[in-house]
Design a protein around this motif. Sequence first.
Motif, mmCIF file in Angstrom:
data_model
loop_
_atom_site.group_PDB
_atom_site.id
_atom_site.type_symbol
_atom_site.label_atom_id
_atom_site.label_comp_id
_atom_site.label_asym_id
_atom_site.label_seq_id
_atom_site.Cartn_x
_atom_site.Cartn_y
_atom_site.Cartn_z
ATOM 1 N N SER A 43 72.863 35.978 63.685
ATOM 2 C CA SER A 43 73.216 36.697 64.908
ATOM 3 C C SER A 43 74.725 36.815 65.129
ATOM 4 C CB SER A 43 72.582 35.998 66.108
ATOM 5 O OG SER A 43 73.023 34.661 66.169
ATOM 6 N N ASN A 44 75.524 36.190 64.296
ATOM 7 C CA ASN A 44 76.975 36.229 64.479
ATOM 8 C C ASN A 44 77.594 37.178 63.444
ATOM 9 O OD1 ASN A 44 79.225 35.395 65.918
ATOM 10 N ND2 ASN A 44 79.713 33.792 64.455
ATOM 11 N N ARG A 45 78.282 38.192 63.931
ATOM 12 C CA ARG A 45 78.887 39.188 63.026
ATOM 13 C C ARG A 45 80.351 38.836 62.767
ATOM 14 N NH1 ARG A 45 76.534 43.708 62.504
ATOM 15 N NH2 ARG A 45 77.167 44.677 60.590
ATOM 16 N N VAL A 46 80.762 38.980 61.516
ATOM 17 C CA VAL A 46 82.157 38.772 61.118
ATOM 18 C C VAL A 46 82.659 40.096 60.543
ATOM 19 C CG1 VAL A 46 83.699 37.554 59.544
ATOM 20 C CG2 VAL A 46 81.796 36.334 60.621
ATOM 21 N N HIS A 47 83.815 40.518 61.014
ATOM 22 C CA HIS A 47 84.422 41.737 60.465
ATOM 23 C C HIS A 47 85.932 41.564 60.468
ATOM 24 C CE1 HIS A 47 85.006 45.919 59.420
ATOM 25 N NE2 HIS A 47 86.038 45.890 60.253
ATOM 26 N N ASP A 100 82.581 42.556 56.053
ATOM 27 C CA ASP A 100 81.662 42.678 57.180
ATOM 28 C C ASP A 100 80.341 42.008 56.805
ATOM 29 O OD1 ASP A 100 81.134 43.865 59.835
ATOM 30 O OD2 ASP A 100 79.560 44.933 58.734
ATOM 31 N N TYR A 101 79.945 41.016 57.575
ATOM 32 C CA TYR A 101 78.666 40.352 57.316
ATOM 33 C C TYR A 101 78.185 39.643 58.577
ATOM 34 C CZ TYR A 101 81.539 36.120 56.778
ATOM 35 O OH TYR A 101 82.420 35.095 56.979
ATOM 36 N N LYS A 102 76.915 39.249 58.563
ATOM 37 C CA LYS A 102 76.348 38.475 59.664
ATOM 38 C C LYS A 102 75.949 37.102 59.116
ATOM 39 C CE LYS A 102 73.839 40.513 62.826
ATOM 40 N NZ LYS A 102 72.742 41.254 63.484
ATOM 41 N N HIS A 103 76.007 36.100 59.988
ATOM 42 C CA HIS A 103 75.582 34.759 59.584
ATOM 43 C C HIS A 103 75.001 34.026 60.786
ATOM 44 C CE1 HIS A 103 78.878 32.410 61.463
ATOM 45 N NE2 HIS A 103 79.552 33.522 61.306
#
Length: 154
Positions: free
Chosen positions: A71-75, A84-87
């Motif tokens: 549920s946590n997006r990194v960009h 860009d990914y989610k973890h």
Amino acid sequence: MTTKKIAVPADQGSNALMAIISRAANDPAFDVAKLQQLLTVKKEWEADEARKAFVAALAAFKSNPPEVFKSNRVHFDTQKGPTDYKHATLSDASAILGEAGSKCGLSHRWNVNQKDGKIAVTCILMHVLGHSESVTMECAADMTGNKNSIQAIG
């Protein structure tokens, strides 16, 4: 997810053992060495039972594991292009796994140690009957970016 709640009976063996010790204290012919040997056998038997219960609980947990959502997006942009990914966050994963594990008699905790510039984090997985297993990961503080020393350790 339907899981059966684990009930742990009160340890009636401890009460019986204390009664034997109480009687032995009043009997001059009682063999203390024999009692110590019996206590060792009892302790080993209980440890083996706890280990078997741990293995069964872990198998029950793995037969119906919970889903942990990313549920946590990194960009961010780099010289090589965008990243860009989610973890899943550690706190979310820990809460979800903790709740599901408790239904099988399992719980977990963390130990954090610092020594010689390294940070070691140990996750300890425990069963209600007392058996536990652990795994440790170790690394240096992350001094990249604009972190203060506490953030680098975190």
